[in-house]
Enzyme design. Structure first.
Site, PDB file in Angstrom:
ATOM      1  CB  CYS A   1       0.691  -9.269  -3.862  1.00 26.44           C
ATOM      2  SG  CYS A   1      -0.703 -10.337  -4.246  1.00 26.44           S
TER       3      CYS A   1
ATOM      4  CG  ASN B   1      -0.685  -6.802  -9.477  1.00 31.42           C
ATOM      5  OD1 ASN B   1      -1.758  -6.305  -9.115  1.00 31.42           O
ATOM      6  ND2 ASN B   1       0.008  -7.601  -8.696  1.00 31.42           N
TER       7      ASN B   1
ATOM      8  CD  GLU C   1      -6.200  -8.817   0.634  1.00 27.99           C
ATOM      9  OE1 GLU C   1      -5.058  -9.308   0.627  1.00 27.99           O
ATOM     10  OE2 GLU C   1      -7.179  -9.385   1.138  1.00 27.99           O
TER      11      GLU C   1
HETATM   12  P1  NAD Z   1       0.169   1.558  -5.313  1.00 27.07           P
HETATM   13  O1  NAD Z   1       0.127   1.503  -3.839  1.00 27.07           O
HETATM   14  O2  NAD Z   1       1.168   2.442  -5.952  1.00 27.07           O
HETATM   15  O3  NAD Z   1      -1.249   1.995  -5.902  1.00 27.07           O
HETATM   16  C1  NAD Z   1      -2.440   1.269  -5.652  1.00 27.07           C
HETATM   17  C2  NAD Z   1      -3.638   2.165  -5.871  1.00 27.07           C
HETATM   18  O4  NAD Z   1      -3.661   3.167  -4.844  1.00 27.07           O
HETATM   19  C3  NAD Z   1      -3.634   2.921  -7.200  1.00 27.07           C
HETATM   20  O5  NAD Z   1      -4.950   2.946  -7.700  1.00 27.07           O
HETATM   21  C4  NAD Z   1      -3.182   4.310  -6.787  1.00 27.07           C
HETATM   22  O6  NAD Z   1      -3.589   5.332  -7.660  1.00 27.07           O
HETATM   23  C5  NAD Z   1      -3.849   4.452  -5.438  1.00 27.07           C
HETATM   24  N1  NAD Z   1      -3.254   5.434  -4.509  1.00 27.07           N
HETATM   25  C6  NAD Z   1      -2.011   5.965  -4.535  1.00 27.07           C
HETATM   26  N2  NAD Z   1      -1.846   6.789  -3.457  1.00 27.07           N
HETATM   27  C7  NAD Z   1      -3.011   6.760  -2.754  1.00 27.07           C
HETATM   28  C8  NAD Z   1      -3.459   7.369  -1.540  1.00 27.07           C
HETATM   29  N3  NAD Z   1      -2.676   8.168  -0.832  1.00 27.07           N
HETATM   30  N4  NAD Z   1      -4.698   7.088  -1.100  1.00 27.07           N
HETATM   31  C9  NAD Z   1      -5.515   6.239  -1.795  1.00 27.07           C
HETATM   32  N5  NAD Z   1      -5.140   5.648  -2.948  1.00 27.07           N
HETATM   33  C10 NAD Z   1      -3.904   5.890  -3.421  1.00 27.07           C
HETATM   34  O7  NAD Z   1       0.356   0.055  -5.822  1.00 27.07           O
HETATM   35  P2  NAD Z   1       0.572  -0.462  -7.307  1.00 27.07           P
HETATM   36  O8  NAD Z   1       1.954  -0.106  -7.763  1.00 27.07           O
HETATM   37  O9  NAD Z   1      -0.585  -0.075  -8.153  1.00 27.07           O
HETATM   38  O10 NAD Z   1       0.468  -2.034  -7.095  1.00 27.07           O
HETATM   39  C11 NAD Z   1       1.546  -2.838  -6.750  1.00 27.07           C
HETATM   40  C12 NAD Z   1       1.514  -3.159  -5.262  1.00 27.07           C
HETATM   41  O11 NAD Z   1       0.274  -3.765  -4.929  1.00 27.07           O
HETATM   42  C13 NAD Z   1       2.581  -4.179  -4.863  1.00 27.07           C
HETATM   43  O12 NAD Z   1       3.138  -3.794  -3.644  1.00 27.07           O
HETATM   44  C14 NAD Z   1       1.792  -5.465  -4.707  1.00 27.07           C
HETATM   45  O13 NAD Z   1       2.389  -6.414  -3.853  1.00 27.07           O
HETATM   46  C15 NAD Z   1       0.489  -4.957  -4.176  1.00 27.07           C
HETATM   47  N6  NAD Z   1      -0.587  -5.904  -4.423  1.00 27.07           N
HETATM   48  C16 NAD Z   1      -1.112  -6.566  -3.354  1.00 27.07           C
HETATM   49  C17 NAD Z   1      -2.099  -7.519  -3.556  1.00 27.07           C
HETATM   50  C18 NAD Z   1      -2.681  -8.297  -2.404  1.00 27.07           C
HETATM   51  O14 NAD Z   1      -3.728  -8.897  -2.594  1.00 27.07           O
HETATM   52  N7  NAD Z   1      -2.057  -8.324  -1.240  1.00 27.07           N
HETATM   53  C19 NAD Z   1      -2.566  -7.783  -4.843  1.00 27.07           C
HETATM   54  C20 NAD Z   1      -2.019  -7.076  -5.905  1.00 27.07           C
HETATM   55  C21 NAD Z   1      -1.025  -6.141  -5.677  1.00 27.07           C
END
Ligand code: NAD
Length: 478
Positions: free
Chosen positions: A286, A157, A252
């Site tokens: 988020c 995002n 995060e």
């Molecule tokens: P996601 O958890 O699906 O993926 C995030 C990343 O993790 C990707 O690069 C993915 O390929 C990788 N990944 C997937 N499985 C993994 C594993 N088992 N081990 C290590 N890496 C793995 O999240 P998304 O759909 O890309 O992002 C949206 C989410 O992120 C929402 O829940 C949002 O709230 C959160 N987010 C949080 C913040 C924050 O600062 N708190 C900021 C932005 C987004």
């Protein structure tokens, strides 16, 4: 308009490396058009990247701070030159509007190069007196030393901004990095990696492996990784937490932030904040306002003001300058949004505005009559929906705000200073905003969540705390 289709590979030890178990296609959420492909890196390539970062670490750590900072300033200039090209790539591959992408690049991503430099130059240890023995002979120095190889795993995002924070701060303080960007925004991510390479960072200081969850898992679990900074969903964050064992980590994670509207609130202002909170980036933040907890005495008026504003949003092509809201990033996000809205309506909520979708576009939606037991109130939706929940008292608003276990950002609209403080004290969230939308953060203030929203803080000196090990050195001067 036809777009250029690019293929990007992994960056290991200063070289763009061939290999991988096939490719991942990146398609425009707006048109479905193929935008590019990236290598699906294997666990073997992830291990090579970690090995390169581990080899680079001792030399990089000893590189004078002023030289590290000089490279970051060079990279800052390159980032500014490439802002527009990267912004367009972000919009093409993950669908945020070009105005939002330009904001991501100019206001956030680019600035991390400078801010990391400035923070690293001013990061300090401590000097403690002797308090264990009744003597004046001990001198205790507390220093922060670079942790080592840092694994950075990022979501789609804010694909460039979020990655740039940790990478810039890690490199500034003397760590080396292995980065696994999101499979939904890997092309703009590769353009960020280009900046470090072209600025002249030594081979191995920044490595990037592309791919999906498998590649991320291989990086975070690698025994030679000292610290992990993961940004993504709560579900993946929990997997990362168990895979990282005793490593330093910042998680995060997802949010379910409320905007609370008290009966004394400026309703016009609160409605503007709800539009920014619920519909900025089509709700895919988020920090999005996932629930609107509105006092029953002002609910009707508030809903009318909100629907009027949301109805004026221009939805369409993310690359058009006039667009206010683009499509959702991928089918999974659309499906969850649809499910949450359908579930709420089946359980008695009313659609005041929107509720329809076409392709990956979900229209700005306002739901009234939402209750706390509905999935849309309990879980993160991550779509352009404003669910209005009626509350009867401050106690009820606080209880509901704290009830879901998420704790990233919460906002309160009130004109009563005393009540604002009481809310600030009672809300179990990493950030509490008074008379400001949930989608507000400051680049030099600690950002992060508690409970299901994660652990640790990023940005400014808090980011450096997470990327270093605290060491005490005790001198006995006799
Ligand atoms: P996601 O958890 O699906 O993926 C995030 C990343 O993790 C990707 O690069 C993915 O390929 C990788 N990944 C997937 N499985 C993994 C594993 N088992 N081990 C290590 N890496 C793995 O999240 P998304 O759909 O890309 O992002 C949206 C989410 O992120 C929402 O829940 C949002 O709230 C959160 N987010 C949080 C913040 C924050 O600062 N708190 C900021 C932005 C987004």
């Amino acid at each position: 308009m036809t777009t250029t289709v690019t293929h990007r590979r992994a960056l290991i030890d200063g070289q763009w490396a061939d290999g991988g178990d096939g490719e991942i296609e990146v398609r425009s959420p707006h048109s479905g058009e193929l935008v590019g492909t990236v290598a699906r890196c294997t666990a073997g390539q992830a291990a090579q990247a970690v090995a390169a970062a581990a080899r680079a670490f001792p030399g990089w750590r000893k590189t004078p701070l002023l030289d590290r900072v000089a490279l970051l300033y060079k990279a800052y200039e390159l980032c500014k030159e490439r802002n527009e090209a990267i912004a367009r790539q972000i919009s093409r591959e993950m669908g945020k509007t070009i105005r939002e992408s330009r904001e991501e690049m100019a206001e956030y991503a680019c600035e991390h190069f400078r801010r990391a430099s400035e923070d690293a130059l001013r990061y300090r240890g401590q000097f403690l007196p002797s308090t264990q023995e009744r003597t004046n002979s001990k001198r205790i120095v507390v220093s922060q030393e670079p942790a080592g190889v840092v694994a950075v795993v990022t979501p789609w995002n804010f694909p460039v901004d979020i990655a740039a924070i940790t990478i810039c701060y890690a490199l500034a303080i003397g760590d080396t990095v292995v980065w696994k960007p999101s499979e939904y925004a890997p092309l703009s991510s590769a353009m960020l990696a280009d900046i470090f390479l072209d600025a002249g960072f030594p081979p191995g200081t920044l490595n990037m492996v592309t791919g999906g969850g498998e590649a991320g898992r291989a990086v975070v679990a690698h025994p030679d990784v000292a610290a992990v900074v993961f940004t993504g969903s709560t579900r993946t964050g929990m997997e990362v937490a168990s895979a990282t064992g005793l490593k330093n980590r910042v998680l995060e994670l997802g949010g379910n932030g409320p905007i609370i509207v008290r009966r004394d609130a400026d309703l016009e202002r609160a409605a503007d904040a709800a539009v920014a909170g619920c519909f900025y980036l089509a709700g895919q933040c988020c920090t999005a306002a996932e629930r609107l907890l509105v006092h029953e005495s002002v609910r009707e008026r508030f809903v009318a003001l909100l629907a009027e504003r949301a109805g004026k949003l221009r939805v369409g092509d993310p690359l058009a300058d006039s667009t206010d809201m683009g499509p959702l990033c991928h089918a999974g996000v659309l499906e969850r949004t649809r499910q949450h809205v359908d579930d709420a309506v089946a359980a008695g909520a009313t659609v005041v505005l929107g509720g329809t979708s076409r392709g990956l576009y979900f229209m700005p939606t306002v739901l009234a009559g939402v209750t706390p037991d509905m999935a849309i109130a309990r879980e993160e939706t991550f779509g352009p929906v404003a669910p209005v929940i009626s509350v009867g008292s401050d106690e009820e608003a606080i209880d509901l705000a704290n009830a879901t276990g998420y704790g990233l950002t919460a906002a309160v609209f009130t004109n009563d200073l005393r009540m604002a403080w009481r809310y600030a004290d009672s809300l179990r969230h990493g950030t509490v905003l008074i008379n400001e939308t949930t989608n507000y953060w400051d680049q030099l203030a600690p950002f992060g969540g508690r409970g299901r929203s994660g652990t640790g803080r990023e940005l400014s000196s808090w980011m450096l705390d997470a990327l270093t090990e605290t060491k005490q050195i005790v001198f006995d001067i006799g």
